[in-house]
Scaffold this motif. Structure first.
Motif, mmCIF file in Angstrom:
data_model
loop_
_atom_site.group_PDB
_atom_site.id
_atom_site.type_symbol
_atom_site.label_atom_id
_atom_site.label_comp_id
_atom_site.label_asym_id
_atom_site.label_seq_id
_atom_site.Cartn_x
_atom_site.Cartn_y
_atom_site.Cartn_z
ATOM 1 N N ALA A 59 1.034 -1.342 -0.177
ATOM 2 C CA ALA A 59 -0.308 0.037 0.361
ATOM 3 C C ALA A 59 0.440 1.293 0.000
ATOM 4 O O ALA A 59 2.068 1.166 0.844
ATOM 5 C CB ALA A 59 -0.720 -0.254 1.137
ATOM 6 N N MET A 60 0.532 2.117 -0.710
ATOM 7 C CA MET A 60 1.155 3.326 -0.874
ATOM 8 C C MET A 60 0.424 4.430 -1.450
ATOM 9 O O MET A 60 -0.697 4.634 -1.554
ATOM 10 C CB MET A 60 2.521 3.310 -2.254
ATOM 11 N N ARG A 61 1.066 6.026 -0.476
ATOM 12 C CA ARG A 61 0.199 7.081 -1.393
ATOM 13 C C ARG A 61 1.873 7.348 -2.623
ATOM 14 O O ARG A 61 2.970 8.103 -1.999
ATOM 15 C CB ARG A 61 0.272 7.629 0.572
ATOM 16 N N ALA A 62 1.058 8.677 -2.794
ATOM 17 C CA ALA A 62 1.733 9.059 -4.154
ATOM 18 C C ALA A 62 1.847 10.690 -4.255
ATOM 19 O O ALA A 62 0.096 10.814 -4.649
ATOM 20 C CB ALA A 62 2.133 8.542 -5.596
ATOM 21 N N TRP A 63 2.786 11.266 -4.158
ATOM 22 C CA TRP A 63 3.019 12.899 -4.750
ATOM 23 C C TRP A 63 3.062 13.326 -5.901
ATOM 24 O O TRP A 63 4.470 12.448 -6.465
ATOM 25 C CB TRP A 63 3.166 13.804 -3.451
ATOM 26 N N SER A 64 1.894 14.209 -7.037
ATOM 27 C CA SER A 64 3.378 13.981 -8.024
ATOM 28 C C SER A 64 3.344 16.343 -8.609
ATOM 29 O O SER A 64 1.910 16.224 -8.010
ATOM 30 C CB SER A 64 3.092 13.468 -9.472
ATOM 31 N N LYS A 65 4.143 16.261 -8.889
ATOM 32 C CA LYS A 65 3.806 17.585 -9.213
ATOM 33 C C LYS A 65 4.414 18.218 -11.114
ATOM 34 O O LYS A 65 5.480 17.742 -11.257
ATOM 35 C CB LYS A 65 4.632 19.092 -8.629
ATOM 36 N N GLY A 66 3.351 18.155 -11.910
ATOM 37 C CA GLY A 66 4.197 17.620 -13.344
ATOM 38 C C GLY A 66 4.879 16.505 -13.598
ATOM 39 O O GLY A 66 4.104 16.234 -12.941
ATOM 40 N N ASP A 67 5.970 16.736 -14.794
ATOM 41 C CA ASP A 67 6.471 15.899 -15.093
ATOM 42 C C ASP A 67 7.617 15.815 -14.243
ATOM 43 O O ASP A 67 8.989 15.062 -14.641
ATOM 44 C CB ASP A 67 6.663 15.026 -16.789
ATOM 45 N N GLU A 68 7.759 16.915 -12.887
ATOM 46 C CA GLU A 68 9.773 17.019 -13.079
ATOM 47 C C GLU A 68 9.500 15.850 -11.412
ATOM 48 O O GLU A 68 10.515 16.277 -11.073
ATOM 49 C CB GLU A 68 9.872 19.007 -12.870
ATOM 50 N N TYR A 69 8.427 16.778 -10.981
ATOM 51 C CA TYR A 69 8.244 15.618 -9.619
ATOM 52 C C TYR A 69 7.402 15.315 -8.815
ATOM 53 O O TYR A 69 6.664 14.608 -9.008
ATOM 54 C CB TYR A 69 8.169 17.063 -8.298
ATOM 55 N N SER A 70 7.861 13.699 -8.226
ATOM 56 C CA SER A 70 7.308 12.870 -7.656
ATOM 57 C C SER A 70 7.616 12.206 -6.433
ATOM 58 O O SER A 70 9.092 11.907 -6.115
ATOM 59 C CB SER A 70 6.938 11.594 -8.790
#
Length: 250
Positions: A59-70
């Protein structure tokens, strides 16, 4: 004669307008990626690794911003809880709380298995870009999961730091969902097939909630990723994706 000329000109204008209305391959790919990613996103998901005779779930949680940050946080099982993966541009780090150490992943590790699954490190942190690192070719439309899809062949650009020798993607023509992708090595041999199913509203967008990756040469083996929740366009600053935050994010 004038009437024939008028009809001919009208038909030509219709054909030109139709040609302009057709989306290019790169436009389809970009629209598909933008729909899944958004400007920012937060996702809760599970990953089930299936092997002949056993399986395990993460189980996981994922955050992203555009294609530069995750940033990806592992919440279960207990032995992996608190492990994080951070991507900033082309650089990737892994925080392992059991040894209290941050490890920077070298490019040579991008093709290696992620958390023992059939996804690679490159798949999960998306180091390579389907838009920037590949050339794109629209072929014939095909039906996938009962939906009419664009069929697009992606070939790596010279010098691009990518894992695959070729990728073929099927993208729904109405909702721009990626419903299937095939991944080939440099010799043109099929390695993995990715299928997107169980389409439903996620964060207000119609998307496959279940992604299944199946190795071509390993019977009884696959990895299933299921989205439980997905939010788009939330407030996330660049400083959220920091080495300091990857050690304490919850």
């Amino acid at each position: 004669m004038n009437r024939i000329l008028t009809i001919t000109v009208a038909m030509m204008l219709i054909l030109v307008a139709s040609a302009r209305a057709q989306m290019t391959a790169i436009e389809v790919i970009k629209k598909s990626e933008d729909k899944l990613r958004g400007s920012t996103s937060i996702a809760d998901l599970t990953m089930k690794i299936v092997r002949p005779g056993w399986s395990r779930e993460i189980a996981m949680r994922a955050w992203s911003k555009g294609d530069e940050y995750s940033l990806i946080l592992i919440n279960a099982p207990a032995r992996d809880k608190g492990t994080t993966f951070l991507k900033r541009g082309r650089e990737i780090w892994n925080w392992q709380p059991s040894i209290e150490r941050v490890i920077k992943l070298p490019p040579s590790m991008m093709s290696q298995s992620w958390m023992g699954s059939d996804f690679t490190n490159d798949d999960l942190v998306e180091q390579s870009s389907a838009v920037k690192d590949y050339t794109h070719l629209l072929t014939v439309d095909e039906i996938i999961e009962g939906r009419k899809c664009y069929r697009i062949e992606l070939t790596p650009k010279p010098g691009a730091a990518v894992v695959w020798g070729k990728v073929i993607s099927w993208i729904d023509k109405t909702e721009f969902m990626q419903l299937k992708s095939e991944f080939y090595d440099e010799e043109g041999i099929l390695i993995n097939t990715l299928k997107g199913t169980q389409v439903r509203s996620l964060g207000g967008r119609m998307l496959p909630s279940r992604l299944e990756i199946i190795p071509a040469d390993k019977p009884g083996q696959k990895t299933i990723m299921e989205y439980k929740n997905l939010e788009f366009d939330v407030m996330l600053g660049d400083d959220f994706f920091s080495l300091q935050n990857m050690k304490k994010v919850k």
